[in-house]
Design a protein around this motif. Sequence first.
Motif, PDB file in Angstrom:
ATOM      1  N   ARG A 275       0.829  -1.200   0.000  1.00 50.18           N
ATOM      2  CA  ARG A 275       0.000   0.000   0.000  1.00 50.18           C
ATOM      3  C   ARG A 275       0.868   1.257   0.000  1.00 50.18           C
ATOM      4  NH1 ARG A 275      -4.102   1.191   4.923  1.00 50.18           N
ATOM      5  NH2 ARG A 275      -2.136   1.038   6.090  1.00 50.18           N
ATOM      6  N   GLN A 276       1.868   1.283   0.855  1.00 47.14           N
ATOM      7  CA  GLN A 276       2.702   2.476   0.952  1.00 47.14           C
ATOM      8  C   GLN A 276       3.451   2.737  -0.356  1.00 47.14           C
ATOM      9  OE1 GLN A 276       5.148   4.395   4.394  1.00 47.14           O
ATOM     10  NE2 GLN A 276       6.343   2.646   3.663  1.00 47.14           N
ATOM     11  N   LEU A 277       3.984   1.689  -0.967  1.00 48.49           N
ATOM     12  CA  LEU A 277       4.702   1.853  -2.230  1.00 48.49           C
ATOM     13  C   LEU A 277       3.769   2.315  -3.346  1.00 48.49           C
ATOM     14  CD1 LEU A 277       7.031  -1.279  -2.138  1.00 48.49           C
ATOM     15  CD2 LEU A 277       7.795   1.100  -2.175  1.00 48.49           C
ATOM     16  N   ALA A 278       2.585   1.699  -3.422  1.00 46.79           N
ATOM     17  CA  ALA A 278       1.657   2.011  -4.503  1.00 46.79           C
ATOM     18  C   ALA A 278       1.071   3.410  -4.371  1.00 46.79           C
ATOM     19  CB  ALA A 278       0.533   0.973  -4.539  1.00 46.79           C
ATOM     20  N   VAL A 279       0.782   3.821  -3.146  1.00 46.31           N
ATOM     21  CA  VAL A 279       0.090   5.099  -2.929  1.00 46.31           C
ATOM     22  C   VAL A 279       1.064   6.252  -2.736  1.00 46.31           C
ATOM     23  CG1 VAL A 279      -1.544   6.318  -1.449  1.00 46.31           C
ATOM     24  CG2 VAL A 279      -1.908   3.891  -1.973  1.00 46.31           C
ATOM     25  N   HIS A 280       2.133   6.011  -1.991  1.00 47.23           N
ATOM     26  CA  HIS A 280       3.047   7.100  -1.639  1.00 47.23           C
ATOM     27  C   HIS A 280       4.479   6.874  -2.113  1.00 47.23           C
ATOM     28  CE1 HIS A 280      -0.151   8.678   0.868  1.00 47.23           C
ATOM     29  NE2 HIS A 280      -0.215   7.537   1.538  1.00 47.23           N
ATOM     30  N   GLY A 281       4.724   5.775  -2.830  1.00 50.22           N
ATOM     31  CA  GLY A 281       6.087   5.403  -3.180  1.00 50.22           C
ATOM     32  C   GLY A 281       6.866   6.475  -3.915  1.00 50.22           C
ATOM     33  N   ARG A 282       6.255   7.045  -4.945  1.00 48.96           N
ATOM     34  CA  ARG A 282       6.988   8.018  -5.746  1.00 48.96           C
ATOM     35  C   ARG A 282       7.436   9.215  -4.902  1.00 48.96           C
ATOM     36  NH1 ARG A 282       7.310  12.435  -8.613  1.00 48.96           N
ATOM     37  NH2 ARG A 282       8.423  12.324 -10.619  1.00 48.96           N
ATOM     38  N   GLU A 283       6.534   9.703  -4.075  1.00 45.22           N
ATOM     39  CA  GLU A 283       6.848  10.850  -3.219  1.00 45.22           C
ATOM     40  C   GLU A 283       7.948  10.511  -2.225  1.00 45.22           C
ATOM     41  OE1 GLU A 283       4.624  12.914   0.618  1.00 45.22           O
ATOM     42  OE2 GLU A 283       3.446  11.790  -0.846  1.00 45.22           O
ATOM     43  N   LEU A 284       7.849   9.339  -1.596  1.00 46.56           N
ATOM     44  CA  LEU A 284       8.835   8.941  -0.598  1.00 46.56           C
ATOM     45  C   LEU A 284      10.203   8.691  -1.236  1.00 46.56           C
ATOM     46  CD1 LEU A 284       6.584   6.498   1.459  1.00 46.56           C
ATOM     47  CD2 LEU A 284       7.443   8.717   2.231  1.00 46.56           C
ATOM     48  N   ILE A 285      10.183   8.037  -2.402  1.00 46.98           N
ATOM     49  CA  ILE A 285      11.451   7.741  -3.086  1.00 46.98           C
ATOM     50  C   ILE A 285      12.098   9.027  -3.581  1.00 46.98           C
ATOM     51  CG2 ILE A 285      12.450   6.584  -5.095  1.00 46.98           C
ATOM     52  CD1 ILE A 285      10.244   4.416  -4.689  1.00 46.98           C
ATOM     53  N   SER A 286      11.293   9.986  -4.047  1.00 42.06           N
ATOM     54  CA  SER A 286      11.856  11.269  -4.507  1.00 42.06           C
ATOM     55  C   SER A 286      12.640  11.945  -3.394  1.00 42.06           C
ATOM     56  CB  SER A 286      10.734  12.192  -4.989  1.00 42.06           C
ATOM     57  OG  SER A 286      10.169  11.732  -6.189  1.00 42.06           O
ATOM     58  N   ARG A 287      12.086  11.916  -2.198  1.00 43.09           N
ATOM     59  CA  ARG A 287      12.777  12.535  -1.061  1.00 43.09           C
ATOM     60  C   ARG A 287      14.073  11.790  -0.736  1.00 43.09           C
ATOM     61  NH1 ARG A 287      12.749  11.883   4.315  1.00 43.09           N
ATOM     62  NH2 ARG A 287      11.040  10.363   4.281  1.00 43.09           N
ATOM     63  N   ALA A 288      14.007  10.455  -0.783  1.00 41.63           N
ATOM     64  CA  ALA A 288      15.202   9.650  -0.516  1.00 41.63           C
ATOM     65  C   ALA A 288      16.270   9.879  -1.580  1.00 41.63           C
ATOM     66  CB  ALA A 288      14.827   8.176  -0.442  1.00 41.63           C
ATOM     67  N   LEU A 289      15.861  10.023  -2.840  1.00 41.14           N
ATOM     68  CA  LEU A 289      16.814  10.289  -3.917  1.00 41.14           C
ATOM     69  C   LEU A 289      17.528  11.616  -3.704  1.00 41.14           C
ATOM     70  CD1 LEU A 289      14.740   9.079  -7.000  1.00 41.14           C
ATOM     71  CD2 LEU A 289      16.905   8.095  -6.207  1.00 41.14           C
ATOM     72  N   SER A 290      16.795  12.601  -3.232  1.00 33.49           N
ATOM     73  CA  SER A 290      17.395  13.905  -2.962  1.00 33.49           C
ATOM     74  C   SER A 290      18.438  13.801  -1.852  1.00 33.49           C
ATOM     75  CB  SER A 290      16.300  14.908  -2.575  1.00 33.49           C
ATOM     76  OG  SER A 290      16.849  16.158  -2.263  1.00 33.49           O
ATOM     77  N   LEU A 291      18.115  13.059  -0.797  1.00 27.71           N
ATOM     78  CA  LEU A 291      19.064  12.854   0.294  1.00 27.71           C
ATOM     79  C   LEU A 291      20.307  12.116  -0.196  1.00 27.71           C
ATOM     80  CD1 LEU A 291      16.677  11.744   3.205  1.00 27.71           C
ATOM     81  CD2 LEU A 291      17.950  13.896   3.063  1.00 27.71           C
ATOM     82  N   ALA A 292      20.091  11.095  -1.032  1.00 28.27           N
ATOM     83  CA  ALA A 292      21.213  10.290  -1.523  1.00 28.27           C
ATOM     84  C   ALA A 292      22.129  11.112  -2.417  1.00 28.27           C
ATOM     85  CB  ALA A 292      20.685   9.068  -2.267  1.00 28.27           C
ATOM     86  N   GLU A 293      21.543  11.952  -3.263  1.00 25.62           N
ATOM     87  CA  GLU A 293      22.361  12.763  -4.161  1.00 25.62           C
ATOM     88  C   GLU A 293      23.198  13.757  -3.367  1.00 25.62           C
ATOM     89  OE1 GLU A 293      24.087  13.357  -7.601  1.00 25.62           O
ATOM     90  OE2 GLU A 293      22.523  11.869  -7.210  1.00 25.62           O
ATOM     91  N   ASP A 294      22.608  14.331  -2.329  1.00 28.16           N
ATOM     92  CA  ASP A 294      23.352  15.238  -1.458  1.00 28.16           C
ATOM     93  C   ASP A 294      24.486  14.497  -0.763  1.00 28.16           C
ATOM     94  OD1 ASP A 294      23.750  17.734   0.138  1.00 28.16           O
ATOM     95  OD2 ASP A 294      23.086  16.440   1.773  1.00 28.16           O
ATOM     96  N   ALA A 295      24.194  13.293  -0.258  1.00 23.66           N
ATOM     97  CA  ALA A 295      25.215  12.489   0.424  1.00 23.66           C
ATOM     98  C   ALA A 295      26.347  12.141  -0.530  1.00 23.66           C
ATOM     99  CB  ALA A 295      24.583  11.216   0.983  1.00 23.66           C
ATOM    100  N   ARG A 296      26.012  11.731  -1.757  1.00 24.25           N
ATOM    101  CA  ARG A 296      27.032  11.357  -2.741  1.00 24.25           C
ATOM    102  C   ARG A 296      27.974  12.545  -3.022  1.00 24.25           C
ATOM    103  NH1 ARG A 296      24.104   8.773  -5.418  1.00 24.25           N
ATOM    104  NH2 ARG A 296      24.984   6.681  -5.329  1.00 24.25           N
TER     105      ARG A 296
END
Length: 484
Positions: A275-296
Amino acid sequence: MSNQEDTPLFTALRKHAERQPLQFHIPGHKTGFAMDPEFRHFMGQNALSIDLINIGPLDDLMHPTGIIAEAQALAAEAFGADATYFSVQGTSGAIMAMILSVVGPGDEILVPRNIHKSVLSAIILSGARPYFLQPEVDLHLGIAHGLRLETVVAGLDEHPNAKAVLVINPTYFGVATDLRSIVSVSHARGVLVLVDEAHGVHTHFHEALPVSAMQAGCDLAATSVHKLGGSLTQSSVLNVREGLIRARHVHSILSMLHTTSTSYLLLASLDAARRQLAVHGRELISRALSLAEDARNRINEIEGLYCFGREILQSSATYAFDPLKLTIRVADIGISGYEVEGILRDHYNIEVEMSDLYNILCIITFGDTESSVSRLIQALRELVEIERMRTHVPRKIVVPSTPRLAMPPRDAFYADSEVVTLREAVGRTIADMIMVYPPGIPILLPGEIVTLDNVQYIEQNLAEGLPVQGPDDPTIQTVRVVRE
């Protein structure tokens, strides 16, 4: 039309627990009342109230007709599969079921040499004949990536009777191959494509990530939901696309390998994670991608460290990558990844995903925050500054040769064998599997001829304290070889 907001399994379990029925069935702890009090208190009553068994109202994973069937149907829709089956035996169990569904004794299957040990276990159990394809090896990082398209085509040409090709996508380090093209050339010959998708559950839910197995048109994908998708450890799914394989056959094989005492805690977590992936996955992953890019970016500002990004995309074997995986090369500061892991643990209370002789691997998920990432970066900065004041020589990257397969792994595993020292095994056909876990990729497979550089690589890992495992002898001082 189904609603991805629904959690039929999790919701039904909660309602059942709220009724507080009088239980005369297993588990014997009976919602925790017969459990060790300290453990019961730590676990909490909510979790224990849904640690149940396959009684009538709660459906049966072996033969689902109710809430489990509904939950699996929602998962299939979310993952773009024709059928999705829940696994409480982890992705290892799903991988074994996937392979056993497709090949039997004598059948040919193409697999990359950097397979997880569960793939080899399934090959040994099935009696299939594996033909190993060489992945692209990164000599700068000392790791293996995916398969080149050209390597798969050559393998199919050389083995026209192969029933399936297995692909790791993405790899443990987040690198993905040109999966769509592999599917195209394989399906043109009637060959199934199986995917070890242990590290790719989230790829289906964001366009900035590599394509998922189902998006690429693969036939079967063993997908770990707990690794990066938010479910409880040991919970995974097996996704099926019908056509070259029947979903019901896959389910029957999975049922053969599954425990009949299914954990409803794990099943419920799969339902909720979907449910979380299907409904909110894109939003949650976008935030994680931003954190990862900053960390990299911040890691690459630290002299002596290197965390690869899009520059690694140079071939069909390194076609795409998952930015949430931070593979950090530490070889230039002169200590091993395993030593860095220990320093982070002992001095900074930070645990990494894995380490090897030259790298550490950190995973960013939607459970991370700016604060957690900053703590990691600050710890790495301090660690490098301290190590720079000591006398260290940059570590030379050594990658062992790929051994020659002299006999099928199943034959070697079950052959009459003798126990010799690791050094005495050089030139002999090994009957054991030897790997560093994680990641669980064998250095030696049963049936391979042991070479001196293989032994030296194993000895180096042992000397560094890395978790080498596989043989009967846990010290790896002795191994089994096929008796001559």
